[in-house]
Write an enzyme that holds these catalytic residues in place. Sequence first.
Site, PDB file in Angstrom:
ATOM      1  CG  ASP A  98      -2.350   0.311   0.920  1.00  0.00           C
ATOM      2  OD1 ASP A  98      -2.581   1.294   0.215  1.00  0.00           O
ATOM      3  OD2 ASP A  98      -3.221  -0.446   1.366  1.00  0.00           O
ATOM      4  CG  ASP A 200      -5.174   5.344   0.952  1.00  0.00           C
ATOM      5  OD1 ASP A 200      -6.096   4.514   1.023  1.00  0.00           O
ATOM      6  OD2 ASP A 200      -5.151   6.401   1.611  1.00  0.00           O
ATOM      7  CD  GLU A 257      -9.027   4.079  -1.695  1.00  0.00           C
ATOM      8  OE1 GLU A 257      -9.981   3.687  -1.004  1.00  0.00           O
ATOM      9  OE2 GLU A 257      -8.024   4.646  -1.211  1.00  0.00           O
ATOM     10  CG  HIS A 330      -8.947  -1.823   3.948  1.00  0.00           C
ATOM     11  ND1 HIS A 330      -8.658  -1.824   2.596  1.00  0.00           N
ATOM     12  CD2 HIS A 330      -8.691  -0.558   4.372  1.00  0.00           C
ATOM     13  CE1 HIS A 330      -8.247  -0.620   2.232  1.00  0.00           C
ATOM     14  NE2 HIS A 330      -8.258   0.167   3.293  1.00  0.00           N
ATOM     15  CG  ASP A 331     -11.488   1.538   3.236  1.00  0.00           C
ATOM     16  OD1 ASP A 331     -11.235   1.511   4.454  1.00  0.00           O
ATOM     17  OD2 ASP A 331     -10.782   2.137   2.402  1.00  0.00           O
TER      18      ASP A 331
END
Length: 566
Positions: A98, A200, A257, A330-331
């Site tokens: 990430d 991210d 993302e 995870h979100d």
Amino acid sequence: MTQAWWKEAVVYQIYPRSFMDGNGDGIGDLAGITSRLDYLQELGIDVIWLSPVYKSPNDDNGYDISDYRDIMDEFGTMEQFDTMLEEAHRRGIKIMMDLVVNHSSDEHAWFMEARKSKDNPYRDYYIWRPGREGGGAPNNWVSCFGGSAWEYDAQTDEYYLHLFTRKQPDLNWENPRLRREVYDLMTFWLDKGIDGFRMDVINFISKVEGLPDAALQEGAEYAWGGEYFLNGPRIHDYLQEMNREVLSRYPVMTVGEMPGATVEEAKLYTGLQRNELQMVFHFEHVNVGDGKFGKWTPNPWKLTELKAILSKWQYGLREDGWNSLYWSNHDQPRAVSRFASDKEEYRFVSATMLATCLHLHQGTPYIYQGEEIGMTNVAFDSIEDYRDVETLNAYRDLAGTGKLTHEQMMDGIHQRSRDNGRTPVQWSNAPHGGFTTGTPWIAVNPNFTHINMEQSRQDPDSIYHYYRALIRLRKANPIMVYGDYDLLLENDEQIYAFTRTLDAEKWLVLCNFSDQTVLFSAPEELASYTADQLIIGNYESNGDETLGSITLRPYETRVYRLGNET
């Protein structure tokens, strides 16, 4: 179509805090991941997307980074990271890290220097502004986690921008020295041997000059300023520079993302000649059914809405660019609870139908940890049991101000909280699901006694073994990767049907998204085809292998290889 290893890969996301605890402190760690690599090799995945393991004070569970070149104490040491990387590579598994560079932690050395004085050399690594005349924040933007996106710093009498928590100050990408720092830290990890980056909120990094006020809704104190920082004016300059300076020098996998990105924008980010990224994560399909207060007031959604969104992206990136395919991460809440049914009578067929639907689209599929055994949402009784900063802030802002009742808010949390995807992975029916010998940082879903990896691996007819079969199928059939997608039955509210076509080969994919028995009648465009072979399905065949009329049981999925009648 250009072939590439990252198009053919299957990615598995690990959220380290919740994956496997190797030392009994209740927090997942690198040693725990290493101990489960054999399991991931058996599953058949090619790449691990590893959520942040960098040093962090954990205001947002690792997405607030205080040192990009070190490992969070709770997760272990750099030596343990190196061991994990080596052991993964030995099993043929790549590691995608990430990259969180829209913001850092306020405990990063850069920010601690920046806040010392207005003329500090690191001041311009962040976005500072004086307050308005008469007092108050420089503009009316709202943080993604609620409240003003500005924090006042008394030492220098200025505000800094934070699009997330106040402990996540935004980095100033206008500063070439800051960009050089980012490229250097990326190079540090790539030289270690990692295989790519998931970036991210990377489309937040370019802000509109002047940071103007956003339009306020009636009665609101703050406004979503997305039009001034989503896909901003210099975003493509920055990503092309990043590609030129770093990414082009390594055989990497990249995915950005990108909340709010459209298909047209995604073509710019992922086009082969653009030299930016390979894939984007869009949010359109996971936002389906959002209500007055977004995901916290979920509404029923229609299958036609979901099909329209996914098909738009399939067609839009068909000639150039590439799709990333996901139901959960995870979100997001658990896929089986969000898009089908987690009732025990339907959980197997729901989870396997969703998996088939996803993996049969064109793009690179992402599996989120636990998805392969059908892990479900959790419904904790008390807000005190939740850990996610977004969830807790939303409860404060909505239930705490009377906009929603406690019961309404808890219903939204049970359906859509990020903590649904963050409860520990359920390895066995041992205490705490075999995740830890200590006390887990967040409680394990109580259904671990009958939903766990050990049970799934032992049952040849489990969701886990279905996922293994799907992955093997993908590796053996290029049509699953490179075949064209074409939607059928666009207006059907129960059946999601589409074909994949590569050269002379054509497959038909049928997915029943309802708990009803429904009838599939082949549309006119399939009139000349026959059902030559049932390739995979989640029920025992009932013998109706003619395309003219196929009965689909609740949440049934079937994939046929078609033959030409003429």
